[in-house]
Design a protein around this motif. Sequence first.
Motif, PDB file in Angstrom:
ATOM      1  N   MET A   1       0.830  -1.209   0.000  1.00  0.00           N
ATOM      2  CA  MET A   1       0.000   0.000   0.000  1.00  0.00           C
ATOM      3  C   MET A   1       0.865   1.260   0.000  1.00  0.00           C
ATOM      4  SD  MET A   1      -3.035   1.035  -0.289  1.00  0.00           S
ATOM      5  CE  MET A   1      -3.997  -0.419   0.071  1.00  0.00           C
ATOM      6  N   SER A   2       1.960   1.220   0.723  1.00  0.00           N
ATOM      7  CA  SER A   2       2.846   2.379   0.753  1.00  0.00           C
ATOM      8  C   SER A   2       3.422   2.653  -0.637  1.00  0.00           C
ATOM      9  CB  SER A   2       3.974   2.161   1.763  1.00  0.00           C
ATOM     10  OG  SER A   2       4.835   3.279   1.763  1.00  0.00           O
ATOM     11  N   LEU A   3       3.969   1.615  -1.267  1.00  0.00           N
ATOM     12  CA  LEU A   3       4.541   1.798  -2.605  1.00  0.00           C
ATOM     13  C   LEU A   3       3.462   2.178  -3.620  1.00  0.00           C
ATOM     14  CD1 LEU A   3       7.077  -1.140  -2.537  1.00  0.00           C
ATOM     15  CD2 LEU A   3       7.660   1.236  -2.996  1.00  0.00           C
ATOM     16  N   PHE A   4       2.341   1.484  -3.579  1.00  0.00           N
ATOM     17  CA  PHE A   4       1.249   1.765  -4.511  1.00  0.00           C
ATOM     18  C   PHE A   4       0.749   3.200  -4.340  1.00  0.00           C
ATOM     19  CE2 PHE A   4      -3.272   1.692  -5.707  1.00  0.00           C
ATOM     20  CZ  PHE A   4      -3.178   1.205  -7.003  1.00  0.00           C
ATOM     21  N   GLY A   5       0.568   3.622  -3.093  1.00  0.00           N
ATOM     22  CA  GLY A   5       0.099   4.984  -2.825  1.00  0.00           C
ATOM     23  C   GLY A   5       1.065   6.045  -3.310  1.00  0.00           C
ATOM     24  N   HIS A   6       2.357   5.814  -3.102  1.00  0.00           N
ATOM     25  CA  HIS A   6       3.362   6.760  -3.592  1.00  0.00           C
ATOM     26  C   HIS A   6       3.267   6.916  -5.108  1.00  0.00           C
ATOM     27  CE1 HIS A   6       5.480   6.635   0.301  1.00  0.00           C
ATOM     28  NE2 HIS A   6       6.084   7.730  -0.118  1.00  0.00           N
ATOM     29  N   GLY A   7       3.160   5.795  -5.806  1.00  0.00           N
ATOM     30  CA  GLY A   7       3.075   5.851  -7.263  1.00  0.00           C
ATOM     31  C   GLY A   7       1.769   6.447  -7.739  1.00  0.00           C
TER      32      GLY A   7
ATOM     33  N   ILE B   1      13.294   1.762   6.862  1.00  0.00           N
ATOM     34  CA  ILE B   1      12.196   0.963   7.418  1.00  0.00           C
ATOM     35  C   ILE B   1      11.480   0.209   6.306  1.00  0.00           C
ATOM     36  CG2 ILE B   1       9.922   1.090   8.534  1.00  0.00           C
ATOM     37  CD1 ILE B   1      11.165   3.408  10.257  1.00  0.00           C
ATOM     38  N   HIS B   2      11.193   0.907   5.204  1.00  0.00           N
ATOM     39  CA  HIS B   2      10.586   0.230   4.053  1.00  0.00           C
ATOM     40  C   HIS B   2      11.481  -0.922   3.589  1.00  0.00           C
ATOM     41  CE1 HIS B   2       7.930   3.738   3.674  1.00  0.00           C
ATOM     42  NE2 HIS B   2       7.169   2.979   2.886  1.00  0.00           N
ATOM     43  N   GLY B   3      12.770  -0.645   3.472  1.00  0.00           N
ATOM     44  CA  GLY B   3      13.717  -1.669   3.042  1.00  0.00           C
ATOM     45  C   GLY B   3      13.756  -2.853   3.991  1.00  0.00           C
ATOM     46  N   ALA B   4      13.746  -2.588   5.286  1.00  0.00           N
ATOM     47  CA  ALA B   4      13.775  -3.666   6.282  1.00  0.00           C
ATOM     48  C   ALA B   4      12.521  -4.526   6.194  1.00  0.00           C
ATOM     49  CB  ALA B   4      13.938  -3.086   7.687  1.00  0.00           C
ATOM     50  N   ILE B   5      11.384  -3.909   5.994  1.00  0.00           N
ATOM     51  CA  ILE B   5      10.136  -4.661   5.834  1.00  0.00           C
ATOM     52  C   ILE B   5      10.220  -5.546   4.593  1.00  0.00           C
ATOM     53  CG2 ILE B   5       7.679  -4.427   5.241  1.00  0.00           C
ATOM     54  CD1 ILE B   5       7.671  -1.964   7.160  1.00  0.00           C
ATOM     55  N   LEU B   6      10.745  -4.997   3.520  1.00  0.00           N
ATOM     56  CA  LEU B   6      10.877  -5.784   2.291  1.00  0.00           C
ATOM     57  C   LEU B   6      11.842  -6.953   2.481  1.00  0.00           C
ATOM     58  CD1 LEU B   6      10.813  -2.745  -0.102  1.00  0.00           C
ATOM     59  CD2 LEU B   6       9.123  -4.591  -0.078  1.00  0.00           C
ATOM     60  N   VAL B   7      12.934  -6.746   3.208  1.00  0.00           N
ATOM     61  CA  VAL B   7      13.883  -7.832   3.490  1.00  0.00           C
ATOM     62  C   VAL B   7      13.193  -8.912   4.338  1.00  0.00           C
ATOM     63  CG1 VAL B   7      16.023  -8.426   4.711  1.00  0.00           C
ATOM     64  CG2 VAL B   7      15.949  -6.439   3.191  1.00  0.00           C
ATOM     65  N   CYS B   8      12.384  -8.501   5.301  1.00  0.00           N
ATOM     66  CA  CYS B   8      11.633  -9.479   6.109  1.00  0.00           C
ATOM     67  C   CYS B   8      10.678 -10.276   5.224  1.00  0.00           C
ATOM     68  CB  CYS B   8      10.842  -8.784   7.215  1.00  0.00           C
ATOM     69  SG  CYS B   8      11.855  -8.233   8.584  1.00  0.00           S
ATOM     70  N   LEU B   9      10.022  -9.597   4.301  1.00  0.00           N
ATOM     71  CA  LEU B   9       9.125 -10.302   3.378  1.00  0.00           C
ATOM     72  C   LEU B   9       9.888 -11.338   2.562  1.00  0.00           C
ATOM     73  CD1 LEU B   9       6.838  -7.379   2.149  1.00  0.00           C
ATOM     74  CD2 LEU B   9       6.191  -9.273   3.660  1.00  0.00           C
ATOM     75  N   LEU B  10      11.066 -10.983   2.131  1.00  0.00           N
ATOM     76  CA  LEU B  10      11.878 -11.920   1.356  1.00  0.00           C
ATOM     77  C   LEU B  10      12.343 -13.093   2.232  1.00  0.00           C
ATOM     78  CD1 LEU B  10      13.115 -12.519  -1.388  1.00  0.00           C
ATOM     79  CD2 LEU B  10      15.097 -11.161  -0.701  1.00  0.00           C
TER      80      LEU B  10
ATOM     81  N   MET C   1      16.901   1.283  -2.195  1.00  0.00           N
ATOM     82  CA  MET C   1      18.344   1.558  -2.263  1.00  0.00           C
ATOM     83  C   MET C   1      18.621   2.799  -3.106  1.00  0.00           C
ATOM     84  SD  MET C   1      20.258  -2.087  -2.568  1.00  0.00           S
ATOM     85  CE  MET C   1      19.008  -3.294  -2.926  1.00  0.00           C
ATOM     86  N   VAL C   2      17.941   2.917  -4.227  1.00  0.00           N
ATOM     87  CA  VAL C   2      18.140   4.074  -5.100  1.00  0.00           C
ATOM     88  C   VAL C   2      17.649   5.346  -4.408  1.00  0.00           C
ATOM     89  CG1 VAL C   2      17.486   5.118  -7.315  1.00  0.00           C
ATOM     90  CG2 VAL C   2      18.051   2.684  -7.203  1.00  0.00           C
ATOM     91  N   LEU C   3      16.512   5.254  -3.719  1.00  0.00           N
ATOM     92  CA  LEU C   3      15.999   6.430  -3.006  1.00  0.00           C
ATOM     93  C   LEU C   3      16.934   6.839  -1.869  1.00  0.00           C
ATOM     94  CD1 LEU C   3      12.178   5.636  -2.885  1.00  0.00           C
ATOM     95  CD2 LEU C   3      13.352   7.306  -4.344  1.00  0.00           C
TER      96      LEU C   3
ATOM     97  N   PRO D   1      15.632   7.334   7.306  1.00  0.00           N
ATOM     98  CA  PRO D   1      15.031   6.340   8.213  1.00  0.00           C
ATOM     99  C   PRO D   1      13.752   5.708   7.660  1.00  0.00           C
ATOM    100  CG  PRO D   1      15.801   8.210   9.477  1.00  0.00           C
ATOM    101  CD  PRO D   1      15.942   8.584   8.018  1.00  0.00           C
ATOM    102  N   SER D   2      12.901   6.493   7.052  1.00  0.00           N
ATOM    103  CA  SER D   2      11.678   5.951   6.458  1.00  0.00           C
ATOM    104  C   SER D   2      12.002   4.967   5.334  1.00  0.00           C
ATOM    105  CB  SER D   2      10.816   7.097   5.928  1.00  0.00           C
ATOM    106  OG  SER D   2       9.717   6.589   5.199  1.00  0.00           O
ATOM    107  N   GLN D   3      12.975   5.321   4.522  1.00  0.00           N
ATOM    108  CA  GLN D   3      13.374   4.439   3.427  1.00  0.00           C
ATOM    109  C   GLN D   3      14.013   3.159   3.962  1.00  0.00           C
ATOM    110  OE1 GLN D   3      15.767   7.471   1.693  1.00  0.00           O
ATOM    111  NE2 GLN D   3      14.116   8.264   0.403  1.00  0.00           N
TER     112      GLN D   3
END
Length: 131
Positions: free
Chosen positions: A16-22, A106-115, A86-88, A102-104
């Motif tokens: 939702m965060s990524l989708f909302g940003h886009g 946190i997003h990255g850490a959540i994505l790593v957990c998903l992986l 990473m690019v952001l 920090p926000s970026q």
Amino acid sequence: MMKPLPYLLLRLLAGMSLFGHGLVRMPKLMEFSNWMTAQFAQSMLPQILVKPFSYILPFAELLTGFLLLIGLFTKQAVVAGAIIMMVLIFGSAMLEQWDAIPSQLIHGAILVCLLQYIASNHYSIDYKYNL
């Protein structure tokens, strides 16, 4: 292994965060691009890289977020999301916008957990159709 419901909720939050940003950037794509290129005008990044990226980013966020929301190509979407972060982070460092990192992260850490716990991705098109 993470339980399937917490995994689903974490995947939906990131999606939702990524989708909302886009999504919010799509109707004002040119204005967003102009804003971003102006932000980087005094940075060490060449405009020839910044301008195309400013048009690609909203599409990448929208698509990655959508795939995470519906649970299709989840592993690839998670990796794409991590690359976007990473690019952001790199861009924020080039602008010395340390408060955005920090926000970026946190997003990255959540994505790593998903992986890490991708085997828990039971509530998804991936799992349902054995993709």
